[in-house]
Design a protein around this motif. Structure first.
Motif, PDB file in Angstrom:
ATOM      1  N   ARG A 129      -2.985   0.129  -6.546  1.00 38.55           N
ATOM      2  CA  ARG A 129      -1.997   0.918  -5.822  1.00 38.55           C
ATOM      3  C   ARG A 129      -2.202   0.724  -4.323  1.00 38.55           C
ATOM      4  O   ARG A 129      -3.296   0.913  -3.806  1.00 38.55           O
TER       5      ARG A 129
ATOM      6  N   PRO B 201      -0.746   1.965  -0.631  1.00 45.76           N
ATOM      7  CA  PRO B 201       0.096   3.008  -0.039  1.00 45.76           C
ATOM      8  C   PRO B 201       1.298   2.424   0.690  1.00 45.76           C
ATOM      9  O   PRO B 201       1.255   1.304   1.190  1.00 45.76           O
TER      10      PRO B 201
ATOM     11  N   ARG C 120      -5.804   7.363  -0.072  1.00 50.83           N
ATOM     12  CA  ARG C 120      -4.379   7.078   0.080  1.00 50.83           C
ATOM     13  C   ARG C 120      -4.077   6.209   1.290  1.00 50.83           C
ATOM     14  O   ARG C 120      -3.027   5.584   1.352  1.00 50.83           O
TER      15      ARG C 120
ATOM     16  N   GLU D 191       3.569   9.953   1.261  1.00 47.84           N
ATOM     17  CA  GLU D 191       2.575  10.430   0.296  1.00 47.84           C
ATOM     18  C   GLU D 191       2.832   9.969  -1.131  1.00 47.84           C
ATOM     19  O   GLU D 191       1.919   9.579  -1.834  1.00 47.84           O
ATOM     20  N   CYS D 192       4.049  10.039  -1.579  1.00 45.29           N
ATOM     21  CA  CYS D 192       4.357   9.668  -2.967  1.00 45.29           C
ATOM     22  C   CYS D 192       4.857   8.231  -3.065  1.00 45.29           C
ATOM     23  O   CYS D 192       5.481   7.859  -4.057  1.00 45.29           O
TER      24      CYS D 192
ATOM     25  N   ALA E  42       4.460   3.891  -2.883  1.00 47.36           N
ATOM     26  CA  ALA E  42       3.548   2.816  -3.246  1.00 47.36           C
ATOM     27  C   ALA E  42       4.271   1.487  -3.074  1.00 47.36           C
ATOM     28  O   ALA E  42       5.486   1.407  -3.248  1.00 47.36           O
TER      29      ALA E  42
ATOM     30  N   GLU F 114      -4.130   9.073  -9.692  1.00 50.43           N
ATOM     31  CA  GLU F 114      -5.223   9.327  -8.761  1.00 50.43           C
ATOM     32  C   GLU F 114      -6.410   9.855  -9.538  1.00 50.43           C
ATOM     33  O   GLU F 114      -6.262  10.637 -10.468  1.00 50.43           O
TER      34      GLU F 114
END
Length: 182
Positions: free
Chosen positions: A19, A21, A69, A121-122, A124, A148
């Motif tokens: 993942r 960010p 993150r 934040e959400c 990717a 996470e």
């Protein structure tokens, strides 16, 4: 169908997907603004990012939540910093930890100021593939991301993303490069 005739015939996996960010940049912000997203939304996300970067230096919980993150240099160092935080060290008590957190904060402040990189934040960064069999309806996407986890946890797992998804193509040059899919 065989596209390339190769006597070797084996696939080598160099690395597995992780993942990464997602950050808004100037071109994405301009296109989203042209699609009707208010500037206050971007200012709010920017202020939230600044607040979190500031509170990382004093609040251990925020640092534990934010470090995995954030992208940037030295991901191995970030893992070590997370271990230090999980053992109970605080950036306020340990000068090395505080200096490292300040360096990460400075890196992100520089990127924000020079490149308008706003952390989502959400979000990717994903690599996609075509639905060759036509299973998904038109304007739908299937996204599954690594959940996470605690850095000391070895078990991995994935969870599907449910709901609307904003998909962008990079580099973003045309209003059609940003789409909201289900």
């Amino acid at each position: 169908m065989i596209k390339f005739h190769e006597p070797y015939g084996q696939v080598e996996v160099c690395s597995v997907g992780t993942r990464v960010p997602y950050y808004l940049n100037r071109s994405v912000i301009l296109l989203l603004s042209s699609h009707g997203v208010e500037d206050a939304v971007f200012r709010g996300k920017q202020q939230r990012m600044l607040d979190q970067l500031d509170s990382m230096l004093s609040d251990t919980e925020t640092a534990i939540r934010m470090l995995p993150r954030l992208s940037g240099p030295d991901s191995d160092l970030r893992k070590s910093l997370l271990y230090m935080l999980y053992t109970g060290l605080s950036p306020r008590m340990d000068p090395f930890l505080l200096d490292c957190m300040n360096a990460i904060r400075s890196h992100h402040l520089y990127s924000l100021r020079k490149k308008a990189r706003i952390f989502v934040e959400c979000g990717a960064v994903l690599m996609g593939g075509v639905d060759e069999y036509g299973i998904l309806p038109e304007f739908c996407v299937f996204v599954q991301v690594e959940r996470e986890k605690h850095p000391l946890e070895t078990q991995k797992g994935c969870k599907p993303v449910v709901g609307p998804v904003l998909v962008t193509k990079h580099p973003v040059t045309h209003p059609g490069d940003v789409r909201m899919l289900l």
